[in-house]
Design an enzyme around this catalytic site. Structure first.
Site, PDB file in Angstrom:
ATOM      1  N   ALA A   1       4.476   1.174  -0.753  1.00 30.10           N
ATOM      2  CA  ALA A   1       5.862   1.439  -1.291  1.00 30.10           C
ATOM      3  C   ALA A   1       5.983   0.065  -2.198  1.00 30.10           C
ATOM      4  O   ALA A   1       5.140  -0.782  -1.946  1.00 30.10           O
ATOM      5  CB  ALA A   1       7.050   1.564  -0.592  1.00 30.10           C
TER       6      ALA A   1
ATOM      7  N   ASP B   1       3.911  -4.406  12.585  1.00 30.59           N
ATOM      8  CA  ASP B   1       2.990  -4.742  11.357  1.00 30.59           C
ATOM      9  C   ASP B   1       3.528  -6.106  10.943  1.00 30.59           C
ATOM     10  O   ASP B   1       3.783  -6.305   9.889  1.00 30.59           O
ATOM     11  CB  ASP B   1       3.562  -3.701  10.409  1.00 30.59           C
ATOM     12  CG  ASP B   1       2.320  -3.498   9.188  1.00 30.59           C
ATOM     13  OD1 ASP B   1       1.181  -4.119   9.414  1.00 30.59           O
ATOM     14  OD2 ASP B   1       2.748  -2.891   7.950  1.00 30.59           O
TER      15      ASP B   1
ATOM     16  N   SER C   1       0.841  -1.261  -0.086  1.00 29.73           N
ATOM     17  CA  SER C   1      -0.233  -0.066  -0.015  1.00 29.73           C
ATOM     18  C   SER C   1       0.813   1.262   0.029  1.00 29.73           C
ATOM     19  O   SER C   1       0.398   2.366  -0.599  1.00 29.73           O
ATOM     20  CB  SER C   1      -1.063   0.155   1.307  1.00 29.73           C
ATOM     21  OG  SER C   1      -0.179  -0.027   2.287  1.00 29.73           O
TER      22      SER C   1
END
Length: 516
Positions: free
Chosen positions: A138, A290, A136
């Site tokens: 890079a 993440d 989303s």
């Protein structure tokens, strides 16, 4: 800007979900109650014609999310790790959001690299591939340095991504503001603060210099962790829009077929993912926030490799201790201690009843521990805890948002590898080790030594500081116990005023007589 024009963005979101068919798919997957399904359809259906079409070759939910933009894609990435929440079919569809989004052109990527680094791409790299992964924020290119021949990964921000995120986040701010105004009960959850926290995280992710710093710090913290690797950044080839790191090869943790073909133990990998996350959060206070399958790979030796350090979480030592004691209390089923920790940390208002709170926590914990291992879920625990916190007036702790979210994502990754994993059994040794080292007798001695070091630094100034503090205290005590000044009566004031005038008149008369 956070003005009313963002209403259009929110309406288009509902309309897009309806037009692509995603609304019914998602509501069905999460088993939403009939009232919620009806409300969602009533909000979206009248504006269906305003929705974005998206890529019609994609499944409905993925089609809607990719059409809506990067902030929605981030949310979809989280859902892709939770087959227990959205079902295995929808989770599988959403996995493409992790690293298989449409890429922008290599020519554009080379232009950004040359402009941001101030170098010639041809002179710096002997090879520069087409995109090998696109997410989303890079995309990544595989390259080789002309000097030395080292293989590297070059990460390049998407053109215009900052503006796209700004538009989404502004709409989120508007939604949060409306929520607080129209639903006062939601203020306890501090939705505007939650959006602000997300905003700050995203802004950091949009500056790859900060990600390079995060990768370097994370690599230094974890260099002694067995079975875990972090690619190191190459600083001279990293800037705001470009980051260059060591190239490290591996299989995605979502690719269970390849992992099985390589003869790796998926149960051991699942346990290690969960234990590494807890270790980083508790031991270091700095963790990868993440950790979906797109950012985790495993090499042929079974080492887990972490990528994408744009979102990192940080916890101070006190919060780590509180968090560990809460986890340990649940593991030991000592609900009274869990309640005490919440009160000691100020998470629960002091006017609430601690015994009542402990009983409510028992209602949370006991059913979970009575479940089969395949049904024990951190997501379920957090959902139950949410109900309890609402009842006892607890406010949302923004510093714990990333931690709680990452716990849910990591659990989803672990369950993909081992559906039968018992998260409490796996977490226990890590939490117990932290308790022994950070809350036991050794920790008390260590805290006293730190206190002594701080005092020794201020040693030369302590007498003067103590003297000043005592003088301030004495002055306050004097003011407190001094006899009250009696208010003069109006008559007395008039008498004194008249006497003063008389004296002034006498003095003036004396002066005049002398002059005459």
């Amino acid at each position: 800007m956070r003005g009313p024009h963002n209403i259009w963005r929110l309406i288009r979101t509902a309309a897009t979900m309806e037009r692509t068919g995603a609304a019914s798919v998602v509501l069905e997957a999460v088993d939403a109650p009939p009232a919620l399904r009806m409300a969602a359809r009533l909000l979206g259906w009248p504006f269906k014609w305003l929705g974005l079409k998206g890529d019609e070759s994609l499944p409905p939910a993925t089609r809607a999310i990719t059409a809506l933009g990067p902030a929605y894609i981030k949310f979809g990435q989280i859902l892709s790790t939770r087959p227990d929440v959205v079902g295995p079919e929808l989770a599988e569809q959403l996995k493409m959001l992790q690293d298989r989004l449409p890429a922008f052109s290599t020519a554009e990527a080379r232009r950004i690299v040359a402009e941001d680094l101030g170098v010639s791409v041809e002179a710096t790299f002997s090879e520069f591939s087409e995109p090998v992964a696109a997410a989303s924020i890079a995309q990544v290119h595989r390259a080789r340095l002309r000097e030395g021949g080292q293989e590297v990964a070059v990460k390049v921000l998407r053109p215009g991504i900052a503006k796209a995120f700004r538009k989404d986040i502004d709409a989120f701010y508007l939604a949060a503001t409306w929520m607080e105004r129209l639903a006062p009960f939601s203020r306890r959850l501090r939705p505007t603060d939650v959006v602000a926290h997300f905003d700050s995280v995203v802004q950091a992710e949009l500056d790859l210099r900060l990600e390079s710093a995060a990768a370097a710090e994370f690599a230094a913290n974890t260099e002694k962790d067995a079975g875990f690797r972090v690619p190191r950044p190459i600083w001279e080839l990293s800037a705001r829009q470009v980051m260059t790191l060591d190239w490290v090869e591996g299989m995605s943790l979502a690719d269970t077929a390849s992992i099985d073909a390589a003869g790796l133990d998926r149960e051991a990998l699942a346990a290690r993912v969960l234990q590494l996350f807890l270790s980083h959060a508790l031991r270091d206070g700095y963790f990868h926030a993440d950790m979906h399958q797109g950012n985790l790979k495993v090499d042929l030796q079974g080492d887990i490799i972490a990528y994408d350090f744009g979102i990192m979480g940080r916890l101070d030592e006190y919060t780590r201790r509180v968090y560990a004691e809460i986890l340990y209390g649940f593991i030991k089923r000592d609900y009274r201690r869990v309640a005490e920790v919440h009160f000691e940390a100020g998470y629960v208002p002091a006017d609430r009843d601690i015994d009542e709170f402990a009983s409510a926590l028992r209602v949370v914990g006991e059913p979970i521990f009575g479940m089969d291992a395949t049904r024990i879920s951190m997501a379920r625990l957090l959902a139950y805890l949410f109900e309890v916190t609402e009842r006892f007036g607890m406010e949302t702790r923004t510093e714990l948002i990333l931690l709680q979210r990452t716990m849910v994502v990591v659990e989803g990754v672990a369950r993909t590898l081992d559906p039968h994993i018992n998260i409490w059994h796996v977490a226990r040794p890590v939490v117990e080790d932290y308790i022994r080292s950070s809350i036991g007798p050794k920790a008390v001695v260590r805290d006293l030594m730190r206190t002594a070091r701080v005092l020794s630094r201020f040693g030369p100034r302590l007498p003067a500081m103590a003297d000043a503090a005592l003088r301030r205290q004495a002055a306050e005590e004097d003011r407190r116990f001094a006899p009250p000044r009696r208010e003069r009566t109006p008559a007395l004031r008039q008498m004194l005023g008249g006497g003063a005038l008389a004296l002034a008149g006498v003095a003036l008369g004396v002066c005049l007589s002398e002059l005459l």
